[in-house]
Enzyme design. Structure first.
Site, short mmCIF file in Angstrom:
data_model
loop_
_atom_site.label_atom_id
_atom_site.label_comp_id
_atom_site.label_asym_id
_atom_site.label_seq_id
_atom_site.Cartn_x
_atom_site.Cartn_y
_atom_site.Cartn_z
N SER A 114 0.80 -1.23 0.00
CA SER A 114 0.00 0.00 0.00
C SER A 114 0.83 1.28 0.00
O SER A 114 0.31 2.34 -0.30
CB SER A 114 -0.99 0.02 1.18
OG SER A 114 -0.31 0.26 2.39
N LYS A 133 0.57 4.55 6.69
CA LYS A 133 -0.11 5.40 5.70
C LYS A 133 0.36 6.84 5.91
O LYS A 133 0.97 7.19 6.91
CB LYS A 133 -1.64 5.36 5.89
CG LYS A 133 -2.28 3.99 5.76
CD LYS A 133 -2.29 3.49 4.34
CE LYS A 133 -3.01 2.17 4.20
NZ LYS A 133 -2.21 0.99 4.49
#
Length: 143
Positions: free
Chosen positions: A61, A98
């Site tokens: 990700s 993230k």
């Protein structure tokens, strides 16, 4: 997903290495060469602070920011996340990496791969910003 945190401890005898110069990642500069001071990776990464941990990245990700599956992430639990920081967030029992953005006081966690969704953390979820990623360490060869 990430593995469980590993405390980052200072080496008893840190090795100091003197950089041999600069490697230009664009066009060479005619700037005058100068000697770089000796450094240790312990000092560079701040090893020895009790708030530093290593986590191992898992998944794809964050690949567009150069964080790949199996990379070692040096994370500081004491550093406060700012908008744009790369963070380790705990959501339930799981850790994720993230980019952090605060929207109306609530964290939004943005991946660096369009194949993954943005995570909007609600105020009633069991979630926290666990730490800020300071360093990403990964090998560049297949040895």
């Amino acid at each position: 997903m990430l593995s469980q945190p590993i405390p980052l401890v200072e080496a008893l005898n840190p090795v100091r290495m003197r950089p041999v110069g600069r490697a230009v990642c664009g066009f060479p500069s005619p700037a005058e060469e100068y000697a770089e001071p000796a450094l240790s990776l312990d000092e560079l990464c701040g090893v020895g602070r009790p708030s530093l941990f290593i986590l191992i990245a898992s998944g794809e990700s964050m690949r567009d920011l150069g964080i790949y599956d199996g990379d070692y992430l040096v994370v500081d639990k004491a550093k406060e996340a700012r908008s744009g920081s790369i963070v380790v967030a705990r959501i339930g029992a799981d850790f994720t990496v993230k980019r952090y953005v605060s929207t109306d006081g609530l964290p939004v966690l943005i991946p660096a791969n369009p194949a993954y969704p943005t995570i909007k953390v609600g105020e009633f979820e069991d979630a926290e910003i666990w730490g800020v990623v300071l360093w990403n360490l990964h090998r560049l060869d297949d040895v």
